[in-house]
Scaffold this active site. Structure first.
Site, PDB file in Angstrom:
ATOM      1  N   GLY A   1       0.813  -1.217   0.000  1.00 12.33           N
ATOM      2  CA  GLY A   1       0.000   0.000   0.000  1.00 12.33           C
ATOM      3  C   GLY A   1       0.840   1.259   0.000  1.00 12.33           C
ATOM      4  O   GLY A   1       2.077   1.221  -0.008  1.00 12.33           O
TER       5      GLY A   1
ATOM      6  N   ARG B   1       0.212  -9.842   0.248  1.00 10.37           N
ATOM      7  CA  ARG B   1      -0.552 -10.791  -0.564  1.00 10.37           C
ATOM      8  C   ARG B   1       0.057 -11.005  -1.937  1.00 10.37           C
ATOM      9  O   ARG B   1      -0.357 -11.915  -2.662  1.00 10.37           O
ATOM     10  CB  ARG B   1      -2.005 -10.302  -0.698  1.00 10.37           C
ATOM     11  CG  ARG B   1      -2.819 -10.484   0.569  1.00 10.37           C
ATOM     12  CD  ARG B   1      -4.190  -9.857   0.474  1.00 10.37           C
ATOM     13  NE  ARG B   1      -4.137  -8.405   0.542  1.00 10.37           N
ATOM     14  CZ  ARG B   1      -5.213  -7.628   0.643  1.00 10.37           C
ATOM     15  NH1 ARG B   1      -6.414  -8.166   0.669  1.00 10.37           N
ATOM     16  NH2 ARG B   1      -5.090  -6.316   0.721  1.00 10.37           N
TER      17      ARG B   1
ATOM     18  N   GLY C   1      -5.360  -1.742   4.724  1.00  8.91           N
ATOM     19  CA  GLY C   1      -6.517  -0.875   4.533  1.00  8.91           C
ATOM     20  C   GLY C   1      -7.037  -0.999   3.116  1.00  8.91           C
ATOM     21  O   GLY C   1      -6.273  -1.273   2.187  1.00  8.91           O
TER      22      GLY C   1
ATOM     23  N   TYR D   1     -17.041   4.638   7.602  1.00  8.46           N
ATOM     24  CA  TYR D   1     -15.598   4.357   7.601  1.00  8.46           C
ATOM     25  C   TYR D   1     -14.974   4.682   8.960  1.00  8.46           C
ATOM     26  O   TYR D   1     -14.194   3.902   9.509  1.00  8.46           O
ATOM     27  CB  TYR D   1     -14.920   5.167   6.494  1.00  8.46           C
ATOM     28  CG  TYR D   1     -13.428   4.988   6.397  1.00  8.46           C
ATOM     29  CD1 TYR D   1     -12.877   3.876   5.757  1.00  8.46           C
ATOM     30  CD2 TYR D   1     -12.555   5.941   6.932  1.00  8.46           C
ATOM     31  CE1 TYR D   1     -11.498   3.715   5.662  1.00  8.46           C
ATOM     32  CE2 TYR D   1     -11.182   5.786   6.842  1.00  8.46           C
ATOM     33  CZ  TYR D   1     -10.661   4.664   6.201  1.00  8.46           C
ATOM     34  OH  TYR D   1      -9.304   4.502   6.122  1.00  8.46           O
TER      35      TYR D   1
ATOM     36  N   LYS E   1     -13.160   2.183  11.844  1.00 11.53           N
ATOM     37  CA  LYS E   1     -11.823   2.427  12.392  1.00 11.53           C
ATOM     38  C   LYS E   1     -11.861   2.526  13.918  1.00 11.53           C
ATOM     39  O   LYS E   1     -10.950   2.063  14.611  1.00 11.53           O
ATOM     40  CB  LYS E   1     -11.219   3.700  11.791  1.00 11.53           C
ATOM     41  CG  LYS E   1     -10.833   3.564  10.323  1.00 11.53           C
ATOM     42  CD  LYS E   1      -9.765   2.516  10.125  1.00 11.53           C
ATOM     43  CE  LYS E   1      -9.290   2.430   8.686  1.00 11.53           C
ATOM     44  NZ  LYS E   1      -8.277   1.375   8.490  1.00 11.53           N
TER      45      LYS E   1
ATOM     46  N   LEU F   1      -4.454  10.864   2.729  1.00 16.35           N
ATOM     47  CA  LEU F   1      -3.102  10.511   2.303  1.00 16.35           C
ATOM     48  C   LEU F   1      -2.845  10.967   0.870  1.00 16.35           C
ATOM     49  O   LEU F   1      -3.683  10.796  -0.019  1.00 16.35           O
ATOM     50  CB  LEU F   1      -2.898   8.998   2.403  1.00 16.35           C
ATOM     51  CG  LEU F   1      -2.909   8.414   3.816  1.00 16.35           C
ATOM     52  CD1 LEU F   1      -2.939   6.892   3.750  1.00 16.35           C
ATOM     53  CD2 LEU F   1      -1.692   8.889   4.597  1.00 16.35           C
TER      54      LEU F   1
END
Length: 268
Positions: free
Chosen positions: A11, A35, A71, A122, A126, A149
């Site tokens: 990510g 992954r 995430g 969301y 969290k 971000l």
């Protein structure tokens, strides 16, 4: 020297963090659990390609800290159920395994505005993650709450891109109490996570908001300067000062010297 594990290394934050850790003199070993294979390679880096549905205790080795950067979005996950699996179930599973392996510090990326009663789904998810992590009684838990971000993603997210463009204009006027709403570079979040791991106080639970993350920097090491030879022995003083003679005369006992010599000849 330290070792670290990064989960979610493909990510935006995770990939930046991997590079920082590998290039840091503080770390001799960095493991990534992902992954898929990473594009980045480094002699310090070991990559374990795993399915998080099948993650086991032997997949996590001992490390000084573990960074969880997992995430996703509901759109990418496909459903709320799958979204919560990635953003809640997987991090909780990893935290549990880390605790069993004796890893003392768990550092995780959450989100600004994480609240149980938030109107935004969301943020509620969290908050649920944060609360359940706190209930696990981890040795040390650090929760990082970045704002939007900014960085080069491998995928295009229209909503986030729009937010990035808007905040790019608004950032200069977001000051004081609203400063935390400024967008933040993923590389800065990664740097802040490493600073937290290396230099934070060892509190049971710590939460870091976006405005605090934005100002974090690695402390500058002071160079250890050795004492110069000139300082050890003051040559200039020696040149300018006269050497004082001894007050007492050294008188050799000739008879004692002859006796010592005679004894040595007998021994040999």
């Amino acid at each position: 020297m330290r070792s670290a594990i990064v989960v979610g290394a493909t990510g935006l934050v995770g990939s930046a963090l991997i590079k920082l850790l590998c290039e840091s003199e503080e770390y001799v070993s960095v493991a990534a659990i992902a992954r898929r294979k990473l594009d980045y390679e480094h002699p310090k880096l070991t990559v374990k390609v795993r399915s998080f549905d099948q993650l086991e205790e032997n997949d996590i080795d001992f490390a000084h800290e573990i960074f969880c950067c997992l995430g996703t979005t509901i759109k990418k996950a496909g459903s709320r159920e799958e979204f919560e699996k990635v953003d809640v179930s997987y991090p909780l599973q990893i935290a549990s395994l880390a605790k069993k392996c004796g890893i003392m510090h768990f550092v995780i990326v959450s989100a600004m505005g994480a609240k149980e009663n938030s109107a935004i789904y969301y943020n509620r998810v969290k908050s649920k993650l944060e609360q359940e992590l706190m209930a696990m009684e981890l040795p040390q838990l650090s929760i990082v709450r970045p704002s939007l971000l900014v960085g080069d993603r491998n995928e295009f997210r229209f909503g986030e891109k729009m937010g990035e463009w808007i905040l790019k204009i608004l950032n200069p006027i977001l000051i004081g109490p609203v400063k935390k709403y400024r967008s933040i570079e993923a590389t800065q979040v990664a740097l802040a996570m490493m600073v937290i791991a290396l230099h934070s106080k060892k509190s049971k639970v710590s939460i870091y908001e976006a405005d605090e993350l934005a100002t974090m920097k690695m402390p500058i090491k002071e160079k250890e300067e050795g004492t110069a030879r000139e300082q050890l022995f003051n040559w200039d003083k020696l040149k300018t000062e006269e050497i004082e003679p001894l007050d007492e005369e050294i008188v050799f006992d000739q008879q004692k010297l002859r006796k010592i010599k005679t004894n040595n000849e007998i021994d040999n």
